[in-house]
Scaffold this active site. Structure first.
Site, mmCIF file in Angstrom:
data_model
loop_
_atom_site.group_PDB
_atom_site.id
_atom_site.type_symbol
_atom_site.label_atom_id
_atom_site.label_comp_id
_atom_site.label_asym_id
_atom_site.label_seq_id
_atom_site.Cartn_x
_atom_site.Cartn_y
_atom_site.Cartn_z
ATOM 1 N N LYS A 75 26.587 42.712 32.611
ATOM 2 C CA LYS A 75 25.925 41.893 33.641
ATOM 3 C C LYS A 75 24.446 42.261 33.692
ATOM 4 O O LYS A 75 24.098 43.441 33.774
ATOM 5 C CB LYS A 75 26.557 42.135 35.015
ATOM 6 C CG LYS A 75 27.971 41.565 35.163
ATOM 7 C CD LYS A 75 28.482 41.840 36.571
ATOM 8 C CE LYS A 75 29.968 41.573 36.710
ATOM 9 N NZ LYS A 75 30.334 40.188 36.881
ATOM 10 N N GLU A 109 36.422 40.359 46.444
ATOM 11 C CA GLU A 109 36.671 39.003 45.930
ATOM 12 C C GLU A 109 37.425 38.192 46.959
ATOM 13 O O GLU A 109 38.210 38.734 47.730
ATOM 14 C CB GLU A 109 37.524 39.096 44.658
ATOM 15 C CG GLU A 109 36.832 39.813 43.532
ATOM 16 C CD GLU A 109 37.776 40.032 42.365
ATOM 17 O OE1 GLU A 109 37.850 39.147 41.510
ATOM 18 O OE2 GLU A 109 38.455 41.067 42.347
ATOM 19 N N HIS A 133 34.945 49.725 36.669
ATOM 20 C CA HIS A 133 33.724 49.015 37.078
ATOM 21 C C HIS A 133 32.938 49.763 38.161
ATOM 22 O O HIS A 133 31.734 49.939 38.067
ATOM 23 C CB HIS A 133 34.059 47.625 37.629
ATOM 24 C CG HIS A 133 34.834 46.768 36.676
ATOM 25 N ND1 HIS A 133 34.608 46.769 35.324
ATOM 26 C CD2 HIS A 133 35.813 45.855 36.876
ATOM 27 C CE1 HIS A 133 35.428 45.898 34.745
ATOM 28 N NE2 HIS A 133 36.175 45.339 35.668
#
Ligand code: BG6
Length: 393
Positions: A75, A109, A133
């Site tokens: 990212k 999320e 992550h």
């Protein structure tokens, strides 16, 4: 290896069986070129399985041929943490325990587990998001500057962070690691079902879909600075952000009326509304001398388009043989070494609470306590400046 994890040992061994692991081999009068394998997470299920998986992979390939992919490192905004810290001179002098009070890392999320019940159940948030992550984000915030931005030098610094994580004792785990599982709840006016009602999930599943924890780093730079990390499914919104909370000024000169300023904050927004916000105090115009906090903001849409395909970026790097942004085997094991204690604790103490939280909420209230502050976690919606994005305070 974007295959079921159960094949992670079979596939490499069979590739070896047909010599597809060997580089520079003579074949039909031609030399074979590069042979590389990209391995999708999960890199193991716990420390023991990760060590075993590494040893199988290394019995077939050299470490330089193995690319363990963590799409967070692909990212743009995650890579930008390095630029922010190491391409500027103004942050580094204050990037330590003298000026930073705590760090919050949130990756939540607004979806449930969709059709991934078969994979997710028994895996859970710690293995799915935290061990890879989120700890990777923590490493980028906490690492020392590498001597050069090279494959070994960069990854050496990541591993050093993992090795400095302060091991959690059995006494600390219940108060420092809060797990939850979503129950049915209302989300944007519609009812969302409970995790245990999802396809592929056992009706008595103990799998956590939410996790909040406090991580401490034992080293010169970070001693005494808590890092709070949390992740969850079926939250009110989808957001990933890092908040650096700076310490209060040593002496308060100015008063405030209502909306009193908080400490300075640097917010690194990974997604959505990608950018960086610095919050600082200014005088409120007019008579008297009161202050209030204002944001100074950079968003990526001001300098170009962000590609949202982290995978294609990383696959390109693996084709060119650059493993800087891939996870090395010692990093996988050092990270598991830390989290394995939590997994073992849950295994040996099944009575550890698994708090239910309604879908569409910010997770179990108990998770607020681990921050040790009355304010609790920062609601990410407070920092969104793009009002087109849906967020629930
Ligand atoms: C994956 C997890 O690695 O990351 C998923 O397996 C999760 O459960 C996803 O939804 C989140 O990625 P992103 O890029 O959407 O934050």
């Amino acid at each position: 290896l974007a295959t079921p994890p159960s094949l992670y040992e079979t596939v490499p061994l069979n590739l070896k069986g047909v010599a597809l692991n060997l580089e520079g081999m003579e074949m039909e009068g031609m030399k074979s070129g590069s042979r590389r394998i990209i391995v999708e997470k999960p890199f193991g299920y716990d420390l023991e399985s990760a060590v075993k998986m590494n040893s199988v992979l290394k019995s077939v390939f050299n470490e330089s041929q193995i690319f363990r992919i963590d799409h967070y490192l692909g990212k743009e905004t995650v890579q930008n943490i390095l630029a922010l810290r190491f391409a500027n001179s103004i942050f580094e002098p204050i990037w330590n325990r003298h000026y930073i009070e705590s760090v919050e890392i949130t990756a939540v999320e607004n979806m449930g587990i969709e059709d991934r019940g078969g994979f997710y159940d028994g895996v859970g948030a710690l293995r799915d998001m935290v061990q890879n992550h989120l700890i990777q984000l923590l490493a980028l915030v906490a690492m020392e500057p590498p001597v050069i931005f090279g494959e070994q030098e960069f990854r050496d610094e990541v591993v050093k962070v993992y090795k400095s994580l302060k091991p959690l004792s059995d006494q600390e785990i219940p108060a420092r690691v809060i797990r939850g599982q979503y129950i049915a709840g209302e989300k944007r006016g519609e009812m969302a079902k409970a995790y245990r009602e999802e396809k592929g999930v056992r009706h008595d599943s103990q799998t956590e879909t939410f996790l909040a924890m406090r991580v401490d780093i034992s080293n010169w730079r970070w001693e005494g600075v808590p890092f709070f990390i949390r992740t969850g499914k079926q939250m009110p919104t989808k957001v990933t952000e890092i908040i650096i909370h700076f310490r209060q000024t040593p002496h308060r000169l100015f008063s405030c009326r209502d909306n009193c300023p908080e400490q300075n904050q640097l917010i690194i927004r990974i997604q959505p509304n990608e950018g960086i916000v610095l919050k600082y105090d200014v005088k409120i115009p007019g008579s008297g001398f009161n202050v209030q906090q204002v944001p100074m903001e950079f968003t990526y849409d001001k300098i170009g388009e962000l590609s949202d395909d982290a995978y294609s970026r990383l696959i390109e790097e693996s084709l060119s043989g650059d493993s800087t942004l891939f996870t090395r085997s010692d990093a996988v094991e050092a990270s598991w070494n830390y989290f394995d204690k939590v997994l073992r604790f849950w295994e040996n103490h099944p009575e550890t609470p698994l708090y239910g939280y309604p879908a569409g909420s910010w997770g179990p209230l108990e998770s607020e306590q681990i921050t040790g502050s009355e304010k609790g976690w920062t609601n990410p919606c407070k920092n969104l400046t793009n009002t087109n994005l849906y967020c629930e305070l």
